[in-house]
Scaffold this active site. Sequence first.
Site, mmCIF file in Angstrom:
data_model
loop_
_atom_site.group_PDB
_atom_site.id
_atom_site.type_symbol
_atom_site.label_atom_id
_atom_site.label_comp_id
_atom_site.label_asym_id
_atom_site.label_seq_id
_atom_site.Cartn_x
_atom_site.Cartn_y
_atom_site.Cartn_z
ATOM 1 N N TRP A 284 2.730 8.002 -2.444
ATOM 2 C CA TRP A 284 4.158 8.204 -2.718
ATOM 3 C C TRP A 284 4.331 9.076 -3.963
ATOM 4 O O TRP A 284 5.151 9.996 -3.984
ATOM 5 C CB TRP A 284 4.824 6.856 -2.913
ATOM 6 N N SER B 256 -7.134 -5.747 -5.754
ATOM 7 C CA SER B 256 -8.239 -6.361 -5.023
ATOM 8 C C SER B 256 -9.530 -6.287 -5.824
ATOM 9 O O SER B 256 -9.661 -5.518 -6.788
ATOM 10 C CB SER B 256 -8.438 -5.661 -3.671
ATOM 11 N N THR B 257 -10.521 -7.070 -5.404
ATOM 12 C CA THR B 257 -11.828 -7.026 -6.048
ATOM 13 C C THR B 257 -12.476 -5.658 -5.862
ATOM 14 O O THR B 257 -13.354 -5.271 -6.642
ATOM 15 C CB THR B 257 -12.746 -8.114 -5.461
ATOM 16 N N ASP C 253 0.833 -1.200 0.000
ATOM 17 C CA ASP C 253 0.000 0.000 0.000
ATOM 18 C C ASP C 253 0.872 1.257 0.000
ATOM 19 O O ASP C 253 1.987 1.260 0.528
ATOM 20 C CB ASP C 253 -0.907 -0.011 1.239
ATOM 21 N N ASN D 23 1.408 3.357 -2.916
ATOM 22 C CA ASN D 23 1.987 3.783 -4.194
ATOM 23 C C ASN D 23 1.466 5.145 -4.641
ATOM 24 O O ASN D 23 2.225 6.004 -5.085
ATOM 25 C CB ASN D 23 1.677 2.752 -5.286
ATOM 26 N N ARG E 173 -11.818 2.254 -8.500
ATOM 27 C CA ARG E 173 -10.945 3.390 -8.799
ATOM 28 C C ARG E 173 -11.268 3.941 -10.186
ATOM 29 O O ARG E 173 -12.048 3.367 -10.932
ATOM 30 C CB ARG E 173 -9.482 2.963 -8.698
ATOM 31 N N ASN F 154 -10.706 -2.814 -5.958
ATOM 32 C CA ASN F 154 -9.944 -1.799 -6.696
ATOM 33 C C ASN F 154 -10.589 -1.390 -8.017
ATOM 34 O O ASN F 154 -10.207 -0.384 -8.623
ATOM 35 C CB ASN F 154 -8.521 -2.281 -6.966
ATOM 36 N N TRP F 155 -11.591 -2.165 -8.477
ATOM 37 C CA TRP F 155 -12.313 -1.768 -9.686
ATOM 38 C C TRP F 155 -13.059 -0.455 -9.477
ATOM 39 O O TRP F 155 -13.466 0.198 -10.456
ATOM 40 C CB TRP F 155 -13.304 -2.854 -10.093
ATOM 41 N N HIS G 7 2.689 3.415 -8.916
ATOM 42 C CA HIS G 7 2.496 1.989 -9.166
ATOM 43 C C HIS G 7 3.680 1.398 -9.929
ATOM 44 O O HIS G 7 4.094 0.265 -9.668
ATOM 45 C CB HIS G 7 1.191 1.764 -9.934
#
Length: 252
Positions: free
Chosen positions: A35, A75-76, A30, A32, A81, A78-79, A47
Site C-alpha cells: 500500500w 510473526s516469528t 497484510d 501495508n 525483514r 517477520n524478524w 504500517h
Amino acid sequence: MPSDTDTCYEKDASEGQAQAGPRHVAIIMDGNGRWAQARGRPRLFGHHAGAQRVREVVESCPEFGVKYLTIFAFSTENWKRTQVEVSGLMSLFRRYISKEMKALAAQNVRVRFIGDRLRLDAKLVQLMDELEHETEQNDGTHLTIALNYGGRDEVARATKRLAQDVAEGRLRPEDVDEETLPRYLDTHVLPDPDLVIRTSGEARISNFLLWQSAYAEYEFIDTLWPDFTAEELGRLCRKFGSRDRRFGAVKT
C-alpha cells in the site's frame, strides 16, 4: 498446567444462542508495505496507516456482534525483514500501546497479547503487561494481539509445558487427548475463531492460529489492510451468516 478457571473463556448472555454472524474474527493484516510503495512512500508509512485502521475495526466490532477479535501484528518469521523495518515496527508497537491504552480502557476493550515475549525488548513487554493489566476488568470486545507469534512455535511451546507436567506427575500420558493441548496454548482463555480474514490478495494462512482454526471459515480478500473498512468487515460477517457450517457432519 493452567487452572480450570484459566482455561474457560468468559461467557456472556448470548452464550448458547444461535449466532447469525461470527463471534470470534481473526485477521491476518497484510498489504501495508505494498500500500505504501504504491504511493511512493516507505513501507513503514504503510504500517502506520495500518495501525490507524485497527482502531476503526475494533470500534466496529460490537455493531456486528463480534465479541472476540484477534489480529496478527508480527510473526516469528517477520524478524527476517530488514533491520530498519523491524526496528520501525517495534517502535510503532510501543507508540501504539502508549497512545491507545486509555482509549481502549474507556471503550471497555479487554486486551491480551499472544506469542513469545522472550525476544521482545523490555520496554515493549512492560507496555504490553501494563495494557493487559489496565484492561483486565473490561468485558466488551476482547482484542487479542499476536506479537512475535507463530502457530508452530505456539504448539511447540505448549507441548514443552505439557511434557513437563507429564514428567513431574501432574498429568498422565494416557489422559492426553485433543482436549488437553488447547489448555496449554497461548489462546487457552479464548474460543476458537469462527472466521479468519486475510487481506491483500494472498491465499495462505502464514502460520496463524493453526490449531485453533481447524474449523474456521476463511475469507481471502484483495483489499490491502490500510484500505480495509468497518463496512467490509460487516459485509464479511453477513456473508459468514449465510454459510452452512456442519463441522464434518451431514445434515439430514
